[in-house]
Design an enzyme around this catalytic site. Sequence first.
Site, PDB file in Angstrom:
ATOM      1  N   ASP A   1       0.856  -1.185   0.000  1.00  0.00           N
ATOM      2  CA  ASP A   1       0.000   0.000   0.000  1.00  0.00           C
ATOM      3  C   ASP A   1       0.892   1.234   0.000  1.00  0.00           C
ATOM      4  O   ASP A   1       1.801   1.347   0.843  1.00  0.00           O
ATOM      5  CB  ASP A   1      -0.898   0.010   1.236  1.00  0.00           C
ATOM      6  CG  ASP A   1      -1.867  -1.172   1.262  1.00  0.00           C
ATOM      7  OD1 ASP A   1      -1.962  -1.895   0.249  1.00  0.00           O
ATOM      8  OD2 ASP A   1      -2.524  -1.372   2.301  1.00  0.00           O
TER       9      ASP A   1
ATOM     10  N   ASP B   1     -16.218  -4.034  -0.670  1.00  0.00           N
ATOM     11  CA  ASP B   1     -15.809  -3.660   0.681  1.00  0.00           C
ATOM     12  C   ASP B   1     -17.067  -3.648   1.542  1.00  0.00           C
ATOM     13  O   ASP B   1     -17.978  -2.852   1.294  1.00  0.00           O
ATOM     14  CB  ASP B   1     -15.170  -2.272   0.686  1.00  0.00           C
ATOM     15  CG  ASP B   1     -13.927  -2.186  -0.184  1.00  0.00           C
ATOM     16  OD1 ASP B   1     -13.425  -3.242  -0.599  1.00  0.00           O
ATOM     17  OD2 ASP B   1     -13.478  -1.063  -0.467  1.00  0.00           O
TER      18      ASP B   1
END
Length: 236
Positions: free
Chosen positions: A8, A129
């Site tokens: 990330d 999500d």
Amino acid sequence: MRIFPAVDILEGRCVQLVQGKRESATAYGDPLTCAQRWIDAGAEALHVVNLDGAFGNSAKNADLIRGLVKETGIEIELGGGIRSVDDAARWIETGVSRVILSTFAIKEPESIRTLSQEFGSERVMAGVDAKDGQVAIHGWQETAGDYIGWAQRFMQLGAGSLLYTNVDVEGLQGGIAAGPVRRLIGSVKIPVVVAGGVSSRGDVVLLREAGAYGAVLGSALYSGKINLSEALEESR
């Protein structure tokens, strides 16, 4: 089952967040160095997220990510700040294995069909999500309907795979929530990669036995709570 170490990227650094909150970032250095570390440890795929893109600056880190794709040469799924079909197409053309469309896919579902028809469904991954069983969008600040319903719709539109992230456990290093994972995998006929809470060998075994295509290792991998070699061993 495939194991995807997370890389990330925020402001040019490899970081891990807790519950997606920018202020919780812990930095781990240069993204390419981190990626190479996992490759050297046996990883054959990476999960790369442009966090600056997710927070609204999609152009930031673009050169860095292009370099990472070129230097590593392995399977990479990429998400974060993809807000248009053109954005997605540009990333696919840089050589990423697949792009992850999350908020954009909820807002413009037909983008899944468009990209799948142009590049092949295997290059298009829809992000699911979920927060309390509802799809979470816009940095997980809003909800937009049942996660199973959206997953099935993405499949029907031509997505080649799904990235399921359980927001309720993401970043907490406390293990996965098995029930929602099993429900999702049992409701679709395309591969599902699971993120959020994967923190132990037992989590990896559970996901493999549930039929997950892959598992993303993030905070627990970087903190040392789970070892990559152990995860790879349990994934086979």
